[in-house]
Enzyme design. Structure first.
Site, short mmCIF file in Angstrom:
data_model
loop_
_atom_site.label_atom_id
_atom_site.label_comp_id
_atom_site.label_asym_id
_atom_site.label_seq_id
_atom_site.Cartn_x
_atom_site.Cartn_y
_atom_site.Cartn_z
N ASN A 28 42.66 39.18 36.51
CA ASN A 28 42.91 40.62 36.51
C ASN A 28 41.63 41.42 36.19
OD1 ASN A 28 44.37 43.01 36.62
ND2 ASN A 28 46.01 42.24 35.31
N SER A 31 39.70 40.73 32.83
CA SER A 31 40.04 39.39 32.33
C SER A 31 38.80 38.63 31.84
CB SER A 31 40.74 38.58 33.42
OG SER A 31 39.91 38.48 34.55
N GLU A 106 32.40 35.76 42.26
CA GLU A 106 33.37 36.59 41.54
C GLU A 106 34.36 37.11 42.57
OE1 GLU A 106 31.45 39.70 39.39
OE2 GLU A 106 33.26 40.23 38.28
#
Ligand code: DCP
Length: 234
Positions: A28, A31, A106
């Site tokens: 999320n 996170s 990412e």
């Protein structure tokens, strides 16, 4: 750290110029993906492909991240089009230095589509015709472009904790983000990576990290994952 599955995915020779062992870090907003990536900053064999948030904040002088949060109905389609393109670029990027046999990314084009675009559409923040355009592009891309992937690391947080971290870090575009929005993103992440209601692309193995604890404790869990990545890639 919990292992859902650990089949070794289509590996290639891991030398400079050939395909790197490729890891996606998912989770999320808030996170801790950035913190996770940072631990590899000093590893000579790791190429970090960070999410290009800065690019979304300045597209020929326009801050599309800001526009999306200010008026998602007007701008989420344009914003997600940019995200999809920049993610594809990241998937295509190869390690820059000799010896970098591991690539850690990412997020991915998969979470852009399955989490964010899906959520905007479900929450009526993106119109059906716009959603269908992004979906058509996405389907074409994943059919026709090779998206290399070997492992997903899911940094799983309670939405309340992710929300608190977002508030603390105080990124200006995110100032009006609601807990409900973060809860919806959490549910979609969980459906995808925890209970596998949505298909994980190419059956890539998923490692779930409990990222609720303080960053110091989470960092300790990272060591095991770091060892796993290094072992798998060698
Ligand atoms: N974003 C979005 N749609 C996407 C990808 C990201 O709306 N397809 C937004 C959500 C955040 C910002 O972009 O406001 C950055 O999102 P991430 O969760 O990818 O990155 P963070 O920096 O929030 O990650 P972390 O806090 O885990 O380090």
């Amino acid at each position: 750290v919990e292992f859902i599955s650990r089949t070794r995915a289509n590996m290639a020779v891991n030398e400079y110029g050939s395909r790197p062992y490729t890891v996606f870090v998912e989770g999320n907003v808030g996170s801790g993906k950035t913190t996770f990536l940072e631990q590899f900053a000093d590893c000579p064999n790791v190429y970090l492909a960070k999410e290009p948030v800065h690019k979304w904040q300045d597209v020929r002088g326009h801050n599309f991240l800001g526009l999306m949060y200010e008026d998602p109905k007007r701008w989420s389609f344009a914003f997600q089009s940019i995200v999809q393109r920049t993610m594809l670029e990241l998937h295509q990027t190869r390690p820059k230095l000799p010896g970098q046999n591991i690539k850690i990314m990412e997020r991915s084009i998969y979470s852009a589509r399955n989490i964010f675009v899906e959520n905007l559409y479900k929450d009526n923040l993106m119109a059906a015709p716009e959603y269908s355009v992004l979906d058509a592009w996405y389907n074409w891309l994943i059919e026709n472009v090779q998206i290399e992937s070997d492992l997903i690391i899911y940094l799983r947080t309670d939405p309340e904790i992710a929300y608190q971290r977002i508030k603390t870090r105080n990124r200006s575009e995110e100032k009006n983000i609601s807990l409900e929005y973060i809860q919806h993103l959490h549910e979609l992440h969980d459906k995808w990576l925890n209970v596998h209601i949505t298909d994980v692309p190419k059956n890539i193995p998923v490692v779930i990290v409990d990222a609720n604890q303080s960053m110091d404790l989470v960092r300790k869990q990272f060591k095991g994952i770091r060892d796993l990545i290094t072992k798998n890639a060698s």
